[in-house]
Design a protein around this motif. Sequence first.
Motif, short mmCIF file in Angstrom:
data_model
loop_
_atom_site.label_atom_id
_atom_site.label_comp_id
_atom_site.label_asym_id
_atom_site.label_seq_id
_atom_site.Cartn_x
_atom_site.Cartn_y
_atom_site.Cartn_z
N ALA A 16 57.91 151.98 12.23
CA ALA A 16 59.21 152.57 11.88
C ALA A 16 60.15 151.52 11.30
O ALA A 16 60.84 151.76 10.31
CB ALA A 16 59.83 153.22 13.12
N GLU A 17 60.16 150.34 11.90
CA GLU A 17 61.04 149.27 11.43
C GLU A 17 60.65 148.79 10.03
O GLU A 17 61.51 148.56 9.18
CB GLU A 17 61.00 148.09 12.39
CG GLU A 17 61.86 146.92 11.97
CD GLU A 17 61.74 145.71 12.89
OE1 GLU A 17 62.30 144.68 12.52
OE2 GLU A 17 61.08 145.80 13.95
N TYR A 28 50.00 147.52 13.07
CA TYR A 28 48.98 147.58 14.12
C TYR A 28 49.05 146.33 14.98
O TYR A 28 49.50 145.28 14.54
CB TYR A 28 47.58 147.66 13.48
CG TYR A 28 47.46 148.76 12.47
CD1 TYR A 28 47.12 150.04 12.86
CD2 TYR A 28 47.71 148.50 11.12
CE1 TYR A 28 47.02 151.06 11.93
CE2 TYR A 28 47.61 149.52 10.19
CZ TYR A 28 47.27 150.79 10.59
OH TYR A 28 47.19 151.79 9.68
N LEU A 29 48.55 146.48 16.19
CA LEU A 29 48.39 145.34 17.09
C LEU A 29 46.91 145.01 17.16
O LEU A 29 46.08 145.89 17.41
CB LEU A 29 48.93 145.67 18.48
CG LEU A 29 50.43 145.99 18.54
CD1 LEU A 29 50.80 146.46 19.94
CD2 LEU A 29 51.25 144.80 18.10
N LEU A 30 46.59 143.76 16.94
CA LEU A 30 45.22 143.27 17.05
C LEU A 30 45.07 142.74 18.48
O LEU A 30 45.40 141.60 18.76
CB LEU A 30 44.93 142.18 16.02
CG LEU A 30 43.53 141.60 16.02
CD1 LEU A 30 42.51 142.67 15.65
CD2 LEU A 30 43.45 140.43 15.06
N SER A 31 44.59 143.62 19.36
CA SER A 31 44.60 143.27 20.78
C SER A 31 43.23 142.94 21.35
O SER A 31 43.14 142.35 22.41
CB SER A 31 45.18 144.44 21.57
OG SER A 31 44.31 145.55 21.49
N LEU A 49 48.36 140.17 18.14
CA LEU A 49 48.93 139.84 16.84
C LEU A 49 49.38 141.11 16.14
O LEU A 49 48.74 142.16 16.26
CB LEU A 49 47.89 139.16 15.96
CG LEU A 49 47.45 137.76 16.37
CD1 LEU A 49 46.34 137.26 15.45
CD2 LEU A 49 48.63 136.80 16.34
N LEU A 50 50.46 141.01 15.40
CA LEU A 50 50.97 142.12 14.62
C LEU A 50 50.39 142.03 13.21
O LEU A 50 50.42 140.96 12.59
CB LEU A 50 52.50 142.07 14.56
CG LEU A 50 53.18 143.14 13.73
CD1 LEU A 50 52.95 144.53 14.32
CD2 LEU A 50 54.66 142.86 13.62
N LEU A 51 49.87 143.14 12.72
CA LEU A 51 49.36 143.24 11.36
C LEU A 51 50.03 144.42 10.69
O LEU A 51 50.42 145.38 11.37
CB LEU A 51 47.84 143.45 11.37
CG LEU A 51 47.00 142.42 12.09
CD1 LEU A 51 45.55 142.87 12.15
CD2 LEU A 51 47.10 141.07 11.40
N THR A 52 50.17 144.36 9.38
CA THR A 52 50.80 145.47 8.67
C THR A 52 50.04 145.77 7.39
O THR A 52 49.24 144.96 6.91
CB THR A 52 52.28 145.15 8.34
OG1 THR A 52 52.91 146.33 7.82
CG2 THR A 52 52.42 144.03 7.35
N GLU A 53 50.30 146.95 6.85
CA GLU A 53 49.81 147.31 5.53
C GLU A 53 50.59 146.50 4.50
O GLU A 53 51.63 145.93 4.80
CB GLU A 53 50.04 148.80 5.27
CG GLU A 53 49.42 149.72 6.27
CD GLU A 53 48.02 150.13 5.91
OE1 GLU A 53 47.58 149.85 4.77
OE2 GLU A 53 47.36 150.74 6.76
N PRO A 67 47.63 151.33 16.88
CA PRO A 67 48.84 151.61 16.11
C PRO A 67 50.08 151.08 16.83
O PRO A 67 50.16 151.11 18.05
CB PRO A 67 48.88 153.13 16.03
CG PRO A 67 47.49 153.57 16.34
CD PRO A 67 46.90 152.53 17.25
N ASP A 68 51.02 150.57 16.07
CA ASP A 68 52.29 150.07 16.62
C ASP A 68 53.42 150.90 16.01
O ASP A 68 53.94 150.58 14.95
CB ASP A 68 52.47 148.59 16.29
CG ASP A 68 53.73 148.01 16.90
OD1 ASP A 68 54.56 148.77 17.44
OD2 ASP A 68 53.89 146.78 16.86
#
Length: 103
Positions: free
Chosen positions: A90-91, A97-100, A41-45, A84-85
Motif C-alpha cells: 500500500a505504501e 513481499y517478505l523473503l522470510s 528482507l523486503l522485496l518489491t516489484e 505478501p506484505d
Amino acid sequence: MPATGFSPQAKPDSWLYLVTEPDTASQFLAEGLPLRKSHPLLLTERGGVAHWLTKMTDDPPGLFATTPVVLRLRRTMVSEWLEPDPDHSAEFSAPCYLLSGSR
C-alpha cells in the motif's frame, strides 16, 4: 536498467528488487541473501523501486550516508519463500513481499 525503468507505472517483470546500502549489497553478493523469519528482507516489484529510493534518500534526511543501490533477483528463484506484505504494498503502490524462508 535506466532509472526511468523504475517509475511507479513500470510493469511487473520476472525480477524482484531490493534497495539497500552499498556495503549491505556487497555482503549479499558475497554471502547470499539471508532467510530469516524474525527479520525478513523486503522485496518489491519494479514499480515500487522509485518510492523506496525516495524514501531512503529523503526520510529522514541524512539517515543514509551513501547512495542506495538496487539489487534484483529472479522471482522464480525465491517464489516459495515469499510472503505478501500488504503494508508496504500500500505504501509503495506496488506489490511487495517478505523473503522470510517460510514455506
